[in-house]
Write an enzyme that holds these catalytic residues in place. Structure first.
Site, PDB file in Angstrom:
ATOM      1  N   GLY A  12      -4.223  -9.804  -4.835  1.00 43.65           N
ATOM      2  CA  GLY A  12      -4.421  -7.929  -5.193  1.00 43.65           C
ATOM      3  C   GLY A  12      -4.597  -8.322  -6.827  1.00 43.65           C
ATOM      4  O   GLY A  12      -5.421  -7.746  -6.726  1.00 43.65           O
TER       5      GLY A  12
ATOM      6  N   SER B 181      -9.132 -15.254  -5.899  1.00 42.61           N
ATOM      7  CA  SER B 181      -9.200 -13.832  -6.558  1.00 42.61           C
ATOM      8  C   SER B 181      -8.470 -13.417  -7.903  1.00 42.61           C
ATOM      9  O   SER B 181      -8.118 -14.122  -8.283  1.00 42.61           O
ATOM     10  CB  SER B 181      -8.950 -12.752  -5.405  1.00 42.61           C
ATOM     11  OG  SER B 181      -8.901 -11.389  -5.352  1.00 42.61           O
ATOM     12  N   TRP B 182      -7.489 -12.007  -7.103  1.00 42.29           N
ATOM     13  CA  TRP B 182      -6.147 -12.189  -8.523  1.00 42.29           C
ATOM     14  C   TRP B 182      -5.714 -13.272  -8.608  1.00 42.29           C
ATOM     15  O   TRP B 182      -4.783 -13.919  -9.878  1.00 42.29           O
ATOM     16  CB  TRP B 182      -5.690 -11.227  -8.269  1.00 42.29           C
ATOM     17  CG  TRP B 182      -3.993 -10.989  -8.910  1.00 42.29           C
ATOM     18  CD1 TRP B 182      -2.874 -11.474  -8.503  1.00 42.29           C
ATOM     19  CD2 TRP B 182      -3.807 -11.043 -10.156  1.00 42.29           C
ATOM     20  NE1 TRP B 182      -1.924 -11.261  -9.815  1.00 42.29           N
ATOM     21  CE2 TRP B 182      -2.064 -11.206 -10.196  1.00 42.29           C
ATOM     22  CE3 TRP B 182      -4.982 -10.534 -11.564  1.00 42.29           C
ATOM     23  CZ2 TRP B 182      -1.965 -11.435 -12.183  1.00 42.29           C
ATOM     24  CZ3 TRP B 182      -4.612 -10.643 -12.714  1.00 42.29           C
ATOM     25  CH2 TRP B 182      -3.266 -10.921 -12.931  1.00 42.29           C
TER      26      TRP B 182
ATOM     27  N   ASP C 172     -20.069 -12.102  -2.036  1.00 43.85           N
ATOM     28  CA  ASP C 172     -18.680 -11.550  -2.553  1.00 43.85           C
ATOM     29  C   ASP C 172     -18.993 -10.381  -3.008  1.00 43.85           C
ATOM     30  O   ASP C 172     -19.707 -10.104  -4.379  1.00 43.85           O
ATOM     31  CB  ASP C 172     -18.175 -12.442  -3.264  1.00 43.85           C
ATOM     32  CG  ASP C 172     -16.528 -11.870  -3.450  1.00 43.85           C
ATOM     33  OD1 ASP C 172     -15.762 -10.766  -3.011  1.00 43.85           O
ATOM     34  OD2 ASP C 172     -15.819 -12.947  -3.718  1.00 43.85           O
TER      35      ASP C 172
ATOM     36  N   HIS D 165     -16.071 -12.171   0.641  1.00 44.92           N
ATOM     37  CA  HIS D 165     -14.616 -13.150  -0.596  1.00 44.92           C
ATOM     38  C   HIS D 165     -13.404 -13.535   0.009  1.00 44.92           C
ATOM     39  O   HIS D 165     -12.675 -13.835  -0.816  1.00 44.92           O
ATOM     40  CB  HIS D 165     -14.298 -11.524  -0.449  1.00 44.92           C
ATOM     41  CG  HIS D 165     -13.369 -11.249  -1.989  1.00 44.92           C
ATOM     42  ND1 HIS D 165     -13.474 -12.195  -3.058  1.00 44.92           N
ATOM     43  CD2 HIS D 165     -11.918 -11.330  -1.568  1.00 44.92           C
ATOM     44  CE1 HIS D 165     -12.170 -11.534  -3.565  1.00 44.92           C
ATOM     45  NE2 HIS D 165     -11.489 -11.116  -3.137  1.00 44.92           N
TER      46      HIS D 165
END
Length: 311
Positions: free
Chosen positions: A40, A107-108, A260, A287
């Site tokens: 996120g 990711s985050w 990605d 991703h």
């Protein structure tokens, strides 16, 4: 990937006067502890997140970060910063009486995992990171300003910029902030849906139809925008690359999809150049964590930690 195992126990932890975060535990109660940190920020952690870990070996801890998923209040950005989340992870570890654990983030979640490890290296037995995001301005610009991913998906980009007045399209993150935090509920929902749709196209290897749930998009849109406006509170002396010395000796695997579009290779490569002790695995994928070669590499990493390291 392993079959999704049942939850052994779960609950909510009051981490501030404002926020309660959801936590759950699955797998082996006496297994090697691992915490899964979702992306996120604001995405929440669905049950499939358990399937990267052998449930006979791992004690799997999953949380929904402040303001998202099953945590409350929903889509709330008050008292919601990277350093609040780092403190929350420590509160969960302490509550569950875990000394050290494997930290898994994509990711985050990779940003948060790195920030946590650099703050509490003595609590981290190892790191498994995917889709590296360092929360730098150039990464945010690639995602949400013209001239980056917009050149790869021009059709979807037109949908992303549609809610924004033409004279404000030169600073889209700021323009979205005005809509997502404005007083007009219809505008908030429209903006949240457009923001989430755009990101969904980038996360998928090929664009597919996205959800029609505008209210469900509020958390990821508002919280991401809030973090992007503040560069994740990771500037200067708190930048990830400035603090590699704190984690240099922690065993780590970095899994990065070559194609990605959400968190491109550049950041994973920059992290690896600063931290060559890490094991960088570049795979033919995008991703999404559950996608083909990406998922296989992540499961191989958790299996490797299960057999090669003890904590």
């Amino acid at each position: 990937m392993y079959p999704v195992c049942e939850t052994n126990r779960s609950g909510w932890l009051q981490v501030s006067p404002v926020h309660q975060i959801y936590w759950e535990e699955s797998g082996s109660p006496t297994g090697k502890p691992v915490i899964f940190l979702h992306g996120g920020p604001g995405a929440g952690a669905p049950p499939v997140c358990r399937s990267f870990f052998n449930p006979e070996i791992y004690r799997i801890i999953i949380i929904d970060q402040r303001g998202c998923g099953r945590s409350t209040p929903y889509a709330c950005v008050e008292d919601n910063t990277t350093w609040d989340l780092v403190a929350d992870i420590e509160k969960v570890r302490d509550m569950l009486d875990i000394g050290r654990w494997l930290v898994f983030g994509g990711s985050w979640g990779s940003t948060l995992a790195l920030a946590y490890a650099q703050t509490h290296p003595e609590r981290v037995a190892g790191l498994i990171l995917r889709g590296i995001f360092l929360c730098c301005q150039h990464e945010i610009d690639w995602l949400n300003e013209a001239g980056g991913a917009s050149r790869i998906y021009p059709e979807q980009w037109q949908q992303y910029i549609a809610p924004i007045a033409v004279d404000k399209r030169n600073r889209l993150v700021r323009a979205y902030h005005e809509l997502l935090f404005g007083d007009d509920e219809q505008q908030r929902l429209q903006a949240a849906k457009a923001w989430e749709d755009w990101e969904s196209y980038l996360v998928q290897f090929e664009p597919e139809p996205v959800s029609n749930d505008a209210y469900g998009a509020l958390a990821i849109a508002r919280i991401e925008n809030h973090y992007f406006m503040n560069l994740g509170w990771l500037e200067g002396g708190r930048a990830i690359l400035a603090n590699i010395a704190q984690i240099r000796d922690i065993p780590a695997v970095i899994v990065q999809g070559r194609y990605d579009m959400c968190t491109p290779m550049h950041s994973a490569w920059a992290l690896y150049q600063a931290w060559p002790q890490a094991d960088l695995r570049i795979v033919q994928g995008g991703h999404a964590a559950t996608e083909g070669d990406v998922a296989a590499a992540l499961v191989a990493a958790t299996d490797r930690f299960a057999s090669a390291y003890h904590w």
